[in-house]
Design a protein around this motif. Structure first.
Motif, PDB file in Angstrom:
ATOM      1  N   UNK A 222       0.838  -1.192   0.000  1.00  0.00           N
ATOM      2  CA  UNK A 222       0.000   0.000   0.000  1.00  0.00           C
ATOM      3  C   UNK A 222       0.872   1.241   0.000  1.00  0.00           C
ATOM      4  N   UNK A 223       0.367   2.327  -0.607  1.00  0.00           N
ATOM      5  CA  UNK A 223       1.099   3.591  -0.563  1.00  0.00           C
ATOM      6  C   UNK A 223       1.037   4.215   0.830  1.00  0.00           C
ATOM      7  N   UNK A 225       1.593   3.137   3.839  1.00  0.00           N
ATOM      8  CA  UNK A 225       2.142   2.055   4.651  1.00  0.00           C
ATOM      9  C   UNK A 225       2.182   2.403   6.141  1.00  0.00           C
ATOM     10  N   UNK A 226       2.376   3.676   6.468  1.00  0.00           N
ATOM     11  CA  UNK A 226       2.446   4.042   7.882  1.00  0.00           C
ATOM     12  C   UNK A 226       1.127   3.796   8.599  1.00  0.00           C
ATOM     13  N   UNK A 227       0.012   4.254   7.967  1.00  0.00           N
ATOM     14  CA  UNK A 227      -1.294   4.053   8.589  1.00  0.00           C
ATOM     15  C   UNK A 227      -1.696   2.574   8.541  1.00  0.00           C
ATOM     16  N   UNK A 228      -1.274   1.868   7.486  1.00  0.00           N
ATOM     17  CA  UNK A 228      -1.591   0.436   7.393  1.00  0.00           C
ATOM     18  C   UNK A 228      -0.925  -0.326   8.534  1.00  0.00           C
ATOM     19  N   UNK A 229       0.343  -0.023   8.772  1.00  0.00           N
ATOM     20  CA  UNK A 229       1.045  -0.698   9.877  1.00  0.00           C
ATOM     21  C   UNK A 229       0.385  -0.373  11.212  1.00  0.00           C
ATOM     22  N   UNK A 230       0.042   0.903  11.415  1.00  0.00           N
ATOM     23  CA  UNK A 230      -0.576   1.308  12.674  1.00  0.00           C
ATOM     24  C   UNK A 230      -1.916   0.599  12.883  1.00  0.00           C
ATOM     25  N   UNK A 254      -8.523 -12.568   4.853  1.00  0.00           N
ATOM     26  CA  UNK A 254      -9.815 -11.871   4.859  1.00  0.00           C
ATOM     27  C   UNK A 254      -9.938 -10.965   6.079  1.00  0.00           C
ATOM     28  N   UNK A 255      -9.408 -11.417   7.213  1.00  0.00           N
ATOM     29  CA  UNK A 255      -9.437 -10.578   8.418  1.00  0.00           C
ATOM     30  C   UNK A 255      -8.590  -9.324   8.223  1.00  0.00           C
ATOM     31  N   UNK A 256      -7.433  -9.487   7.567  1.00  0.00           N
ATOM     32  CA  UNK A 256      -6.564  -8.335   7.313  1.00  0.00           C
ATOM     33  C   UNK A 256      -7.244  -7.343   6.376  1.00  0.00           C
ATOM     34  N   UNK A 257      -7.909  -7.869   5.352  1.00  0.00           N
ATOM     35  CA  UNK A 257      -8.623  -7.005   4.414  1.00  0.00           C
ATOM     36  C   UNK A 257      -9.677  -6.179   5.137  1.00  0.00           C
ATOM     37  N   UNK A 258     -10.405  -6.804   6.043  1.00  0.00           N
ATOM     38  CA  UNK A 258     -11.450  -6.095   6.782  1.00  0.00           C
ATOM     39  C   UNK A 258     -10.856  -5.023   7.695  1.00  0.00           C
ATOM     40  N   UNK A 259      -9.729  -5.332   8.334  1.00  0.00           N
ATOM     41  CA  UNK A 259      -9.080  -4.345   9.200  1.00  0.00           C
ATOM     42  C   UNK A 259      -8.683  -3.115   8.400  1.00  0.00           C
ATOM     43  N   UNK A 260      -8.098  -3.339   7.231  1.00  0.00           N
ATOM     44  CA  UNK A 260      -7.631  -2.220   6.418  1.00  0.00           C
ATOM     45  C   UNK A 260      -8.792  -1.467   5.790  1.00  0.00           C
ATOM     46  N   UNK A 261      -9.835  -2.176   5.402  1.00  0.00           N
ATOM     47  CA  UNK A 261     -11.008  -1.501   4.837  1.00  0.00           C
ATOM     48  C   UNK A 261     -11.673  -0.615   5.882  1.00  0.00           C
ATOM     49  N   UNK A 262     -11.784  -1.092   7.105  1.00  0.00           N
ATOM     50  CA  UNK A 262     -12.372  -0.271   8.169  1.00  0.00           C
ATOM     51  C   UNK A 262     -11.547   0.984   8.418  1.00  0.00           C
ATOM     52  N   UNK A 266      -6.585   1.433   1.142  1.00  0.00           N
ATOM     53  CA  UNK A 266      -6.531   0.466   0.042  1.00  0.00           C
ATOM     54  C   UNK A 266      -5.191  -0.275   0.060  1.00  0.00           C
ATOM     55  N   UNK A 267      -5.243  -1.597  -0.116  1.00  0.00           N
ATOM     56  CA  UNK A 267      -4.016  -2.389  -0.061  1.00  0.00           C
ATOM     57  C   UNK A 267      -4.196  -3.674  -0.844  1.00  0.00           C
ATOM     58  N   UNK A 268      -3.056  -4.228  -1.261  1.00  0.00           N
ATOM     59  CA  UNK A 268      -3.027  -5.527  -1.919  1.00  0.00           C
ATOM     60  C   UNK A 268      -2.368  -6.520  -0.972  1.00  0.00           C
TER      61      UNK A 268
END
Length: 287
Positions: A222-223, A225-230, A254-262, A266-268
């Motif tokens: 993801x671009x 990355x800082x907020x994704x890691x947090x 799927x759990x990771x996708x839901x965490x990031x979507x909430x 956006x991430x792959x």
């Protein structure tokens, strides 16, 4: 390998007051093998080494050095490079080597060509990489049958680490049993067998592939990355950040996708082979 161990511990526990530093650990090192002792800072690696060398007494359990108690006679067959290198910084390179070989009653070996020019230099005035090489030379000067190395490549560059590992493998090839601690996870691949410690306990042992087993991992791209890691860290999943690379072990994608979507990120998410570092993180979190 059928040879008897050069180093072993059986059900060793070490307590300091109410604190248990080592908790029921059994392990061994046999001639000609390199055994890696891995674990985070505070896992108990150095305490276990000091017990194996007879520098600390276990609260419970027993240790063996060359099939007997770790007394002075048996320790004379051992080479040891501690974290602080065990060199006298206010003596020259040559004086350090002469002192060590004199203590063991053996001839002083010739200095390698690239270090000969520094033989009259105080050890404390040399760069860390050169000091570590000298610590190896001192530890090997009496041709020990076992070698204990506590973080031997810490703080040196990649080329110096590779040279030191060439020395380690050369010693194992001649039959020396070697126990080595390291916090460089890529060095686990240099070992014949691994011991993983966490909170004073031996939590896994075997080859790297044996220990990783069926542990899964994913890479999160993801671009932001800082907020994704947090977001992932706040969700208490086993996440590792290396530079800007985010990896998560042993968690449903799927759990990771839901965490990031909430979190609106956006991430792959891509499955990747798990590493020994990720397995260590999973094991540590399960303690």
């Amino acid at each position: 390998m059928n040879e008897r161990p050069v180093l072993s511990a059986t059900a060793v526990t070490k307590r300091f007051g109410d604190f248990t530093a080592i908790d029921d650990v059994s392990m061994d090192v046999r001639p000609g093998e390199v055994v890696g002792l891995l674990g985070a800072n505070g896992a108990g690696k150095t305490t276990l080494i000091r017990i194996l060398l007879g520098l600390l007494r276990p609260t419970e359990g027993t240790t063996s050095l060359f099939d007997g108690p770790p007394d002075r006679r048996r320790r004379a067959q051992l080479g040891y490079v501690p974290q602080n290198l065990g060199l006298y910084r206010d003596l020259t390179v040559a004086e350090n080597l002469d002192f060590s070989t004199g203590s063991y009653g053996v001839a002083t070996p010739p200095m390698p060509d690239d270090l000969r020019a520094h033989s009259g230099t105080l050890v404390g005035d040399l760069p860390l990489g050169a000091q570590r090489r000298i610590a190896f030379i001192v530890a090997l000067a009496h041709s020990p049958a076992a070698l204990v190395l506590d973080e031997p490549t810490s703080g040196v560059d990649a080329l110096s680490r590779a040279r030191l590992w060439d020395t380690i493998r050369g010693e194992s090839d001649r039959g020396t049993g070697i126990l080595v601690t390291t916090h460089y996870m890529e060095e686990a691949q240099e070992c014949d067998r691994l011991l993983l410690m966490s909170a004073g306990r031996l939590v896994a042992h075997g080859s790297e592939s044996d220990i990783i087993g069926d542990t899964r991992a994913v890479s999160v791209t993801t671009d932001d990355w800082q907020h994704a890691f947090a977001a992932l860290n706040s969700a208490h999943v086993p996440v590792i950040l290396s530079g800007r690379a985010i990896r998560v072990a042993d968690t449903d994608p799927d759990d990771l996708t839901q965490i990031l979507q909430r979190a609106g990120i956006p991430a792959t998410i891509t499955p990747v082979p798990a590493t020994i570092e990720e397995k260590m993180l999973v094991l540590a979190r399960s303690q």
